[in-house]
Design a protein around this motif. Sequence first.
Motif, PDB file in Angstrom:
ATOM      1  N   LEU A  47      -0.451  -9.714   5.265  1.00 43.10           N
ATOM      2  CA  LEU A  47      -1.293  -8.543   5.535  1.00 43.10           C
ATOM      3  C   LEU A  47      -0.459  -7.434   6.172  1.00 43.10           C
ATOM      4  N   HIS A  48      -0.255  -6.372   5.422  1.00 46.22           N
ATOM      5  CA  HIS A  48       0.431  -5.194   5.969  1.00 46.22           C
ATOM      6  C   HIS A  48      -0.649  -4.109   6.094  1.00 46.22           C
ATOM      7  N   SER A  49      -1.563  -4.304   6.976  1.00 43.79           N
ATOM      8  CA  SER A  49      -2.632  -3.360   7.343  1.00 43.79           C
ATOM      9  C   SER A  49      -3.761  -3.171   6.338  1.00 43.79           C
ATOM     10  N   GLY A  88       7.193   8.818  18.280  1.00 37.46           N
ATOM     11  CA  GLY A  88       7.879   7.634  17.800  1.00 37.46           C
ATOM     12  C   GLY A  88       6.949   6.683  17.123  1.00 37.46           C
ATOM     13  N   ASN A  89       7.540   5.558  16.696  1.00 39.50           N
ATOM     14  CA  ASN A  89       6.767   4.573  15.987  1.00 39.50           C
ATOM     15  C   ASN A  89       5.824   3.854  16.949  1.00 39.50           C
ATOM     16  N   LEU A  90       4.564   4.135  16.866  1.00 41.09           N
ATOM     17  CA  LEU A  90       3.501   3.454  17.587  1.00 41.09           C
ATOM     18  C   LEU A  90       3.611   3.471  19.097  1.00 41.09           C
ATOM     19  N   VAL A 125      12.947  -7.220  10.240  1.00 42.78           N
ATOM     20  CA  VAL A 125      12.303  -7.019   8.938  1.00 42.78           C
ATOM     21  C   VAL A 125      12.027  -5.541   8.644  1.00 42.78           C
ATOM     22  N   GLU A 126      12.372  -4.665   9.584  1.00 41.55           N
ATOM     23  CA  GLU A 126      12.287  -3.212   9.349  1.00 41.55           C
ATOM     24  C   GLU A 126      13.255  -2.515  10.292  1.00 41.55           C
ATOM     25  N   ASN A 127      14.122  -1.677   9.725  1.00 41.79           N
ATOM     26  CA  ASN A 127      14.937  -0.768  10.537  1.00 41.79           C
ATOM     27  C   ASN A 127      15.393   0.338   9.593  1.00 41.79           C
ATOM     28  N   ILE A 165       1.189 -11.291   9.701  1.00 43.88           N
ATOM     29  CA  ILE A 165       0.530  -9.987   9.877  1.00 43.88           C
ATOM     30  C   ILE A 165       1.545  -8.971  10.378  1.00 43.88           C
ATOM     31  N   ASN A 166       1.633  -7.855   9.689  1.00 46.85           N
ATOM     32  CA  ASN A 166       2.595  -6.818  10.066  1.00 46.85           C
ATOM     33  C   ASN A 166       2.258  -6.227  11.435  1.00 46.85           C
ATOM     34  N   GLU A 167       3.266  -6.090  12.280  1.00 48.70           N
ATOM     35  CA  GLU A 167       3.144  -5.422  13.576  1.00 48.70           C
ATOM     36  C   GLU A 167       1.802  -5.725  14.252  1.00 48.70           C
ATOM     37  N   ILE A 168       1.608  -6.994  14.493  1.00 51.29           N
ATOM     38  CA  ILE A 168       0.314  -7.458  15.021  1.00 51.29           C
ATOM     39  C   ILE A 168       0.017  -6.839  16.395  1.00 51.29           C
ATOM     40  N   SER A 172       7.977  13.272   2.178  1.00 61.14           N
ATOM     41  CA  SER A 172       9.254  13.876   2.584  1.00 61.14           C
ATOM     42  C   SER A 172       9.887  13.163   3.778  1.00 61.14           C
ATOM     43  N   LYS A 173       9.173  12.255   4.408  1.00 65.91           N
ATOM     44  CA  LYS A 173       9.793  11.436   5.458  1.00 65.91           C
ATOM     45  C   LYS A 173      10.385  10.217   4.747  1.00 65.91           C
ATOM     46  N   ARG A 174      11.645  10.354   4.362  1.00 69.34           N
ATOM     47  CA  ARG A 174      12.238   9.361   3.463  1.00 69.34           C
ATOM     48  C   ARG A 174      13.140   8.401   4.218  1.00 69.34           C
ATOM     49  N   TYR A 175      13.013   7.117   3.917  1.00 66.17           N
ATOM     50  CA  TYR A 175      13.855   6.095   4.537  1.00 66.17           C
ATOM     51  C   TYR A 175      14.827   5.494   3.521  1.00 66.17           C
ATOM     52  N   GLY A 176      14.599   5.768   2.242  1.00 66.31           N
ATOM     53  CA  GLY A 176      15.225   4.987   1.184  1.00 66.31           C
ATOM     54  C   GLY A 176      16.712   5.188   1.004  1.00 66.31           C
ATOM     55  N   THR A 222       0.805  -1.219   0.000  1.00 65.25           N
ATOM     56  CA  THR A 222       0.000   0.000   0.000  1.00 65.25           C
ATOM     57  C   THR A 222       0.843   1.277   0.000  1.00 65.25           C
ATOM     58  N   GLN A 223       2.061   1.199   0.522  1.00 61.28           N
ATOM     59  CA  GLN A 223       2.895   2.400   0.566  1.00 61.28           C
ATOM     60  C   GLN A 223       3.713   2.586  -0.715  1.00 61.28           C
ATOM     61  N   SER A 224       3.749   1.554  -1.546  1.00 53.20           N
ATOM     62  CA  SER A 224       4.598   1.656  -2.740  1.00 53.20           C
ATOM     63  C   SER A 224       3.833   1.536  -4.061  1.00 53.20           C
ATOM     64  N   ILE A 279       5.670   6.117   0.701  1.00 51.73           N
ATOM     65  CA  ILE A 279       4.763   6.964   1.480  1.00 51.73           C
ATOM     66  C   ILE A 279       4.861   6.557   2.954  1.00 51.73           C
ATOM     67  N   SER A 280       4.993   7.535   3.838  1.00 49.91           N
ATOM     68  CA  SER A 280       5.070   7.211   5.264  1.00 49.91           C
ATOM     69  C   SER A 280       3.754   6.586   5.744  1.00 49.91           C
ATOM     70  N   GLY A 281       3.886   5.570   6.595  1.00 44.67           N
ATOM     71  CA  GLY A 281       2.695   4.899   7.108  1.00 44.67           C
ATOM     72  C   GLY A 281       1.898   5.788   8.048  1.00 44.67           C
ATOM     73  N   THR A 282       2.571   6.370   9.033  1.00 45.41           N
ATOM     74  CA  THR A 282       1.824   7.114  10.050  1.00 45.41           C
ATOM     75  C   THR A 282       1.384   8.490   9.568  1.00 45.41           C
ATOM     76  N   THR A 283       2.190   9.174   8.748  1.00 47.84           N
ATOM     77  CA  THR A 283       1.819  10.541   8.369  1.00 47.84           C
ATOM     78  C   THR A 283       1.355  10.673   6.916  1.00 47.84           C
TER      79      THR A 283
HETATM   80  C1  BG6 Z   1       6.205   0.459  10.649  1.00 53.68           C
HETATM   81  C2  BG6 Z   1       5.312   0.030   9.525  1.00 53.68           C
HETATM   82  O1  BG6 Z   1       5.365   0.716  11.722  1.00 53.68           O
HETATM   83  O2  BG6 Z   1       6.915   1.657  10.537  1.00 53.68           O
HETATM   84  C3  BG6 Z   1       5.615   0.690   8.190  1.00 53.68           C
HETATM   85  O3  BG6 Z   1       5.298  -1.358   9.380  1.00 53.68           O
HETATM   86  C4  BG6 Z   1       5.971   2.150   8.419  1.00 53.68           C
HETATM   87  O4  BG6 Z   1       4.501   0.517   7.354  1.00 53.68           O
HETATM   88  C5  BG6 Z   1       7.219   2.201   9.269  1.00 53.68           C
HETATM   89  O5  BG6 Z   1       6.130   2.873   7.234  1.00 53.68           O
HETATM   90  C6  BG6 Z   1       7.795   3.582   9.469  1.00 53.68           C
HETATM   91  O6  BG6 Z   1       6.801   4.434   9.908  1.00 53.68           O
HETATM   92  P1  BG6 Z   1       6.496   5.815   9.185  1.00 53.68           P
HETATM   93  O7  BG6 Z   1       5.270   6.285   9.780  1.00 53.68           O
HETATM   94  O8  BG6 Z   1       7.663   6.689   9.467  1.00 53.68           O
HETATM   95  O9  BG6 Z   1       6.376   5.514   7.743  1.00 53.68           O
END
Ligand code: BG6
Length: 470
Positions: free
Chosen positions: A129-131, A319-321, A365-367, A174-177, A428-432, A17-19, A420-424
């Motif tokens: 399932l990623h949300s 922060g994240n969640l 699986v995410e950092n 399931i992502n971040e269950i 412009s919130k780039r991780y790549g 969904t984000q890509s 695309i950022s998940g939370t916002t």
């Molecule tokens: C994780 C999610 O919570 O954090 C990703 O699995 C999300 O979907 C990532 O993009 C980073 O969070 P954000 O809000 O900065 O994109």
Amino acid sequence: MHKLSKDFLWGGAVSATQSEGAYLEGGKGLSIFDIMTKGERNTPRRNTGTVQEGEIYPNHYGIDFYHRYPEDVKLLKELGIRAFRTSISWARIFPTGFEEQPNEEGLRFYDQLFDTLLENGIEPVVTMLHSDVPLELAQKLGGWKNKEMVRYFARYVEVIVSHYKAKVKKWITINEINAVNYVLWFSCAMLDDDEKSKALAASHLLLASATAVKIGHGIDPDALIGGMVTDCYSYPYTCNPDDVLQSVEDVRTNIYFADVMCRGYYPSYQKMKLKRAGICLDLTEDDEKILREGTIDFLGFSYYSSHVSSVVKDELVEGNLLQNIVGKKNPYLEASQWGWQIDPKGLRYSLNEFYDRYQKPLFIVENGLGAKDEIDENGKINDLYRIEYLREHIRAVEDAVCIDGVELMGYLVWGIIDVISGTTGEMSKRYGLIYVDQDDEGNGMLERRKKASFDWYKKVIASDGEDLED
Ligand code: BG6
């Protein structure tokens, strides 16, 4: 200096969904993300219920991965990654979630994507399932508080595992269950905020995950099927015993999901908590059997920052969640531009704690680091801050593996291509490590460009993690 084994899965991750974008192409139905507007750091995304004119819905266009994946996979091959994590969009396979038969065009899209990855020597790691639950299913059933969701999810899982079993050997259910308590719409596909609905949703998600493991193993006994949580650990703010007990409590709130997925039953502390709250889950004996038989093969987790627990709830950090709710500011740490505190050693701590608790293979699986990037006058993106972040986290990973003996399958950089950022919902919130030319309103040529971190990570992978210098 450490060197990791040749089969260590260095890689990157995104979600459908984000890509992908192409939100209505190929027969796809709307998902719960398709009605979320763009937000920003201090302005949450809004759920508009339906798609409305005049609003910006960033997940409609993503980074157009749906059309551009062949070019992206070429870059990923050049980067040398061994694994690429993405998810399947449920609404591409079952547009409303209620269909009896899958959408062939949706199945074909992922066939082509997985074939392209494999032809380029990259193993797909696929999140079921990623949300992004189909919107109609979520709205008609009321989300995961309704046990019926498990039945529809099971049908979807059966289709995707049967269809892709020759191509996909590593699945994440399931992502971040364990995000249930924090981002209701994204994790539970519902808006009900009461404790009972949340507890039911959590139990149905856990049942769905175990069901998926059972179905998956039944169809493909060779497949490794993991679960996934967002990091669960928390430091006590002080050695005041009240803070220490608070951290035990906070860890339990987040980790019981991993306990159920790894051990196959609810821990006694969670049963007692539900009892005290007067909440009765609707699990039958058969469901409990499914939990026992559907334990995961590995535990995946996302890690961005650490958490701090205290009985004094002031100075909370962003922060994240989880940090939004339980996290007190850690005075020893710096923070990202979005206020997420940076703590590489916390990753070593979490790896050790998870491994001691479960003795199962782990998978990061995410950092990654969300930051604003600038293109300089020579057209270069010199993201040294991202290199620094990744280097220190990889050092911590290598210490955990090579000194502490943690069994770790791999390390995936989140948002290896800007998404695309998940939370916002911001761009412009780039991780790549690969830049995508698009702004927060969806304008841009979508051209891809390698950042300095691309060349750096390429060297890290080629040296099996031994060469971490710039
Ligand atoms: C994780 C999610 O919570 O954090 C990703 O699995 C999300 O979907 C990532 O993009 C980073 O969070 P954000 O809000 O900065 O994109």
